[in-house]
Design a protein around this motif. Structure first.
Motif, PDB file in Angstrom:
ATOM      1  N   PRO A  49       0.996  -1.346  -0.193  1.00  0.00           N
ATOM      2  CA  PRO A  49      -0.010   0.046   0.009  1.00  0.00           C
ATOM      3  C   PRO A  49       0.841   1.285  -0.052  1.00  0.00           C
ATOM      4  O   PRO A  49       1.913   1.414   0.693  1.00  0.00           O
ATOM      5  CB  PRO A  49      -0.945  -0.038   1.338  1.00  0.00           C
ATOM      6  CG  PRO A  49       0.132  -0.924   2.307  1.00  0.00           C
ATOM      7  CD  PRO A  49       0.780  -1.897   1.374  1.00  0.00           C
ATOM      8  N   VAL A  50       0.485   2.221  -0.779  1.00  0.00           N
ATOM      9  CA  VAL A  50       1.183   3.609  -0.772  1.00  0.00           C
ATOM     10  C   VAL A  50       0.255   4.768  -0.860  1.00  0.00           C
ATOM     11  O   VAL A  50      -0.992   4.542  -1.204  1.00  0.00           O
ATOM     12  CB  VAL A  50       2.249   3.477  -1.950  1.00  0.00           C
ATOM     13  CG1 VAL A  50       3.234   2.491  -2.142  1.00  0.00           C
ATOM     14  CG2 VAL A  50       1.397   3.468  -3.380  1.00  0.00           C
ATOM     15  N   ILE A  51       0.577   5.898  -0.543  1.00  0.00           N
ATOM     16  CA  ILE A  51      -0.055   7.146  -0.827  1.00  0.00           C
ATOM     17  C   ILE A  51       0.933   7.940  -1.740  1.00  0.00           C
ATOM     18  O   ILE A  51       1.950   8.122  -1.603  1.00  0.00           O
ATOM     19  CB  ILE A  51      -0.053   7.932   0.444  1.00  0.00           C
ATOM     20  CG1 ILE A  51      -1.012   7.031   1.569  1.00  0.00           C
ATOM     21  CG2 ILE A  51      -0.757   9.219   0.306  1.00  0.00           C
ATOM     22  CD1 ILE A  51      -1.193   7.491   2.842  1.00  0.00           C
ATOM     23  N   ALA A  52       0.001   8.517  -2.732  1.00  0.00           N
ATOM     24  CA  ALA A  52       0.734   9.182  -3.859  1.00  0.00           C
ATOM     25  C   ALA A  52       0.465  10.715  -3.732  1.00  0.00           C
ATOM     26  O   ALA A  52      -0.600  11.193  -2.820  1.00  0.00           O
ATOM     27  CB  ALA A  52       0.263   8.862  -4.954  1.00  0.00           C
ATOM     28  N   ALA A  53       1.343  11.458  -4.468  1.00  0.00           N
ATOM     29  CA  ALA A  53       0.921  12.668  -4.559  1.00  0.00           C
ATOM     30  C   ALA A  53       1.342  13.533  -5.886  1.00  0.00           C
ATOM     31  O   ALA A  53       2.380  12.672  -6.617  1.00  0.00           O
ATOM     32  CB  ALA A  53       1.907  13.598  -3.582  1.00  0.00           C
ATOM     33  N   ARG A  54       0.652  14.355  -6.270  1.00  0.00           N
ATOM     34  CA  ARG A  54       0.957  14.840  -7.840  1.00  0.00           C
ATOM     35  C   ARG A  54       1.930  16.131  -7.665  1.00  0.00           C
ATOM     36  O   ARG A  54       1.853  16.820  -6.816  1.00  0.00           O
ATOM     37  CB  ARG A  54      -0.411  15.359  -8.263  1.00  0.00           C
ATOM     38  CG  ARG A  54      -1.530  14.282  -8.723  1.00  0.00           C
ATOM     39  CD  ARG A  54      -2.387  14.793  -9.577  1.00  0.00           C
ATOM     40  NE  ARG A  54      -3.385  13.784  -9.721  1.00  0.00           N
ATOM     41  CZ  ARG A  54      -3.282  12.811 -10.745  1.00  0.00           C
ATOM     42  NH1 ARG A  54      -2.357  12.757 -11.328  1.00  0.00           N
ATOM     43  NH2 ARG A  54      -4.107  11.753 -10.703  1.00  0.00           N
ATOM     44  N   VAL A  55       2.690  15.921  -8.742  1.00  0.00           N
ATOM     45  CA  VAL A  55       3.781  17.047  -8.914  1.00  0.00           C
ATOM     46  C   VAL A  55       2.787  18.479  -9.232  1.00  0.00           C
ATOM     47  O   VAL A  55       2.160  18.395 -10.321  1.00  0.00           O
ATOM     48  CB  VAL A  55       4.640  16.962 -10.101  1.00  0.00           C
ATOM     49  CG1 VAL A  55       5.327  17.926 -10.379  1.00  0.00           C
ATOM     50  CG2 VAL A  55       5.311  15.557 -10.127  1.00  0.00           C
ATOM     51  N   ALA A  56       2.716  19.477  -8.227  1.00  0.00           N
ATOM     52  CA  ALA A  56       2.104  20.478  -8.214  1.00  0.00           C
ATOM     53  C   ALA A  56       2.980  21.917  -9.020  1.00  0.00           C
ATOM     54  O   ALA A  56       3.961  21.733  -8.845  1.00  0.00           O
ATOM     55  CB  ALA A  56       1.655  20.958  -7.046  1.00  0.00           C
ATOM     56  N   VAL A  57       2.256  22.504  -9.841  1.00  0.00           N
ATOM     57  CA  VAL A  57       2.743  23.946 -10.254  1.00  0.00           C
ATOM     58  C   VAL A  57       2.411  24.939  -9.279  1.00  0.00           C
ATOM     59  O   VAL A  57       1.241  25.434  -9.540  1.00  0.00           O
ATOM     60  CB  VAL A  57       2.555  23.933 -11.766  1.00  0.00           C
ATOM     61  CG1 VAL A  57       3.286  25.545 -12.332  1.00  0.00           C
ATOM     62  CG2 VAL A  57       2.781  22.736 -12.396  1.00  0.00           C
ATOM     63  N   ILE A  58       3.282  25.488  -8.561  1.00  0.00           N
ATOM     64  CA  ILE A  58       2.608  26.564  -7.721  1.00  0.00           C
ATOM     65  C   ILE A  58       3.679  27.716  -7.934  1.00  0.00           C
ATOM     66  O   ILE A  58       4.919  27.662  -8.297  1.00  0.00           O
ATOM     67  CB  ILE A  58       2.722  26.072  -6.188  1.00  0.00           C
ATOM     68  CG1 ILE A  58       3.978  25.815  -5.674  1.00  0.00           C
ATOM     69  CG2 ILE A  58       1.648  25.060  -6.164  1.00  0.00           C
ATOM     70  CD1 ILE A  58       4.063  25.287  -4.397  1.00  0.00           C
ATOM     71  N   GLY A 359      -4.475   6.439  -1.715  1.00  0.00           N
ATOM     72  CA  GLY A 359      -5.153   7.790  -1.973  1.00  0.00           C
ATOM     73  C   GLY A 359      -4.272   8.834  -2.521  1.00  0.00           C
ATOM     74  O   GLY A 359      -2.875   8.415  -2.617  1.00  0.00           O
ATOM     75  N   ILE A 360      -4.811   9.960  -2.736  1.00  0.00           N
ATOM     76  CA  ILE A 360      -3.729  10.931  -3.168  1.00  0.00           C
ATOM     77  C   ILE A 360      -3.939  12.101  -2.613  1.00  0.00           C
ATOM     78  O   ILE A 360      -4.985  12.664  -2.349  1.00  0.00           O
ATOM     79  CB  ILE A 360      -4.084  11.413  -4.832  1.00  0.00           C
ATOM     80  CG1 ILE A 360      -3.827  10.111  -5.428  1.00  0.00           C
ATOM     81  CG2 ILE A 360      -3.094  12.262  -5.223  1.00  0.00           C
ATOM     82  CD1 ILE A 360      -4.231  10.408  -7.052  1.00  0.00           C
ATOM     83  N   MET A 361      -2.708  12.439  -1.759  1.00  0.00           N
ATOM     84  CA  MET A 361      -2.818  13.513  -0.680  1.00  0.00           C
ATOM     85  C   MET A 361      -2.581  14.818  -1.567  1.00  0.00           C
ATOM     86  O   MET A 361      -2.197  15.279  -2.802  1.00  0.00           O
ATOM     87  CB  MET A 361      -1.509  13.793  -0.025  1.00  0.00           C
ATOM     88  CG  MET A 361      -0.029  13.756  -0.794  1.00  0.00           C
ATOM     89  SD  MET A 361       1.313  13.563   0.597  1.00  0.00           S
ATOM     90  CE  MET A 361       1.182  15.368   1.491  1.00  0.00           C
ATOM     91  N   THR A 365      -5.960  17.368   1.989  1.00  0.00           N
ATOM     92  CA  THR A 365      -5.863  15.898   2.436  1.00  0.00           C
ATOM     93  C   THR A 365      -4.424  15.416   2.768  1.00  0.00           C
ATOM     94  O   THR A 365      -3.808  15.686   1.901  1.00  0.00           O
ATOM     95  CB  THR A 365      -6.669  14.830   1.581  1.00  0.00           C
ATOM     96  OG1 THR A 365      -7.985  15.078   1.134  1.00  0.00           O
ATOM     97  CG2 THR A 365      -6.694  13.343   2.216  1.00  0.00           C
ATOM     98  N   SER A 366      -4.167  15.255   3.968  1.00  0.00           N
ATOM     99  CA  SER A 366      -2.709  14.707   4.406  1.00  0.00           C
ATOM    100  C   SER A 366      -2.649  13.186   4.369  1.00  0.00           C
ATOM    101  O   SER A 366      -3.646  12.653   4.620  1.00  0.00           O
ATOM    102  CB  SER A 366      -2.309  15.454   5.606  1.00  0.00           C
ATOM    103  OG  SER A 366      -3.126  14.910   6.742  1.00  0.00           O
ATOM    104  N   ILE A 367      -1.113  12.902   4.754  1.00  0.00           N
ATOM    105  CA  ILE A 367      -1.012  11.547   4.590  1.00  0.00           C
ATOM    106  C   ILE A 367      -1.703  10.922   5.949  1.00  0.00           C
ATOM    107  O   ILE A 367      -2.164   9.837   5.933  1.00  0.00           O
ATOM    108  CB  ILE A 367       0.597  11.333   4.551  1.00  0.00           C
ATOM    109  CG1 ILE A 367       1.210  11.663   3.407  1.00  0.00           C
ATOM    110  CG2 ILE A 367       1.002   9.879   5.212  1.00  0.00           C
ATOM    111  CD1 ILE A 367       2.856  11.665   3.362  1.00  0.00           C
ATOM    112  N   ALA A 368      -1.440  11.529   7.011  1.00  0.00           N
ATOM    113  CA  ALA A 368      -2.015  11.164   8.393  1.00  0.00           C
ATOM    114  C   ALA A 368      -3.721  10.973   8.151  1.00  0.00           C
ATOM    115  O   ALA A 368      -4.037   9.773   8.712  1.00  0.00           O
ATOM    116  CB  ALA A 368      -1.825  12.079   9.449  1.00  0.00           C
TER     117      ALA A 368
END
Length: 377
Positions: A49-58, A359-361, A365-368
């Motif tokens: 199981p893993v939690i992912a995140a998208r590369v954000a442009v900020i 899920g995707i943080m 929505t955080s990892i916790a």
């Protein structure tokens, strides 16, 4: 006796190429079997199981941090200019006072009497001038008598004005709104010229001085916003902006002094306090991922990238990182905006696996929180 040279057994083995070849083949076979066994074990294990995140442009800024010292926007020490005794004290320790408010009154009885005498003399000479003027209008007095009386009146007026001006030395008033310090004098105390009587600080706006290396000169400008924090108030952030940049660089430390103005509406800040300063230069557009997604190996940095078109199959991707800030890191190359990377569980996945995506943080929505949701299922 005839002696024969001793030949060790390993020489026989060394001279047998066929035996060496068979040993090599056996070792390679054992290694291949071990790799196949490990791969089979991995294949039998459930997907990690893993939690992912998208590369954000900020919008990204590289914060500049420094330590600074606070000073009051206006700060003076009121002192006496004459020798006399204190007759009034109109403030308490730490009291807020207004501009023009009388703080200390010295004994001016003698000077007041001299002023009354000077005003009486002024009135007398004004009356004399009026009488001479009336006579001169009827040609009963010379013009010179009028001019002499005018001069004597001006002299009496000047002496009265001088005495009135000296009386201000006996009244110590607040030149601006502020907070007074400790009261170190009492009624009846004899004060002398230069003697410190009370301090007064203007605290609604504070001056914050700090030094920065000269390499930051290109990013500094008047009006640049900043935040400042203090160990005394760890939960408070004080806002301010750069007011002045020093005109000289210290040739020893190669640093420049910067003066900022910090709002202090609650009057919590005090002169002399040590502040932690964070400046926010002009922002730029950047690719950002959670810092937990970075897997360092020596001097290089990698991420586990998820291929959404291939059931989230992971691949080992090298990236070049830029600046860091708390919980985030800037990506210079290796990823594009919108790419999906493993942010939690990087130590569980292997090349080519298709992990279970919990899920995707994101900002909300955080990892916790994602982990709590998974535990509650």
């Amino acid at each position: 006796m005839t002696c024969f040279p001793f030949q060790p057994r390993w020489r026989l083995i060394d001279k047998s190429p066929s035996l060496v070849s068979r040993i090599r083949v056996l070792c390679i076979s054992l290694l291949a079997l071990t790799v196949m066994s490990i791969q089979a074990t991995w294949a039998q294990q459930p997907p990690p199981p893993v939690i992912a995140a998208r590369v954000a442009v900020i919008d990204w800024t590289d914060p500049i941090k420094a330590l600074g010292t606070l000073e009051a926007d206006e700060s003076i020490t009121l002192s006496a200019t004459v020798t006399d005794t204190v007759t009034q004290i109109n403030f308490s320790d730490g009291e807020l006072v207004e501009a023009g408010q009388l703080l200390i009154q010295l004994n001016d009885t003698e000077e007041q009497a001299q002023l009354r005498a000077a005003r009486a003399l002024q009135d007398e000479r004004r009356n004399a001038l009026n009488r001479v003027t009336q006579l001169q209008e009827r040609n009963l007095s010379a013009r010179a008598d009028v001019e002499d009386n005018q001069a004597r009146l001006r002299q009496a007026s000047a002496e009265a004005d001088a005495l009135e001006a000296r009386l201000t030395n006996y009244r110590l008033t607040a030149p601006f709104d502020g907070r007074v310090g400790f009261r170190d004098i009492s009624l009846g105390a004899l004060v002398t010229p230069g003697m410190s009587l009370v301090t007064l600080d203007k605290l609604d706006i504070m001056q914050l001085d700090f030094n920065l290396p000269e390499v930051y000169l290109g990013q500094l400008e008047a009006g640049l916003s900043l935040t400042a924090t203090s160990a005394a108030y760890p939960d408070n952030e004080f806002k301010g902006e750069v007011a002045t940049i020093g005109t000289r660089v210290d040739p020893v430390s190669r640093s420049v002094t910067v003066r900022a103005e910090v709002d202090n509406p609650s009057l919590h800040l005090r002169p002399g306090m040590l502040m932690q300063v964070t400046l926010a230069p002009t922002s730029r557009e950047a690719l950002v991922i959670p810092e937990s997604a970075i897997v360092p190996e020596g001097q290089n940095h990698f991420v586990w990238q998820l291929d959404e078109a291939d059931s989230n199959r992971v691949s080992w991707q090298e990236v070049e990182i830029g600046s860091r800030r708390e919980g985030e890191v800037e990506i210079i190359s290796g990823l594009d905006g919108g790419d999906l990377v493993v942010a939690h569980g990087t130590e569980r996945v292997r090349e080519g696996q298709q992990p279970e995506l919990l899920g995707i943080m994101d900002d909300s929505t955080s990892i916790a929180e994602l982990l709590r949701r998974e535990e509650s299922r």
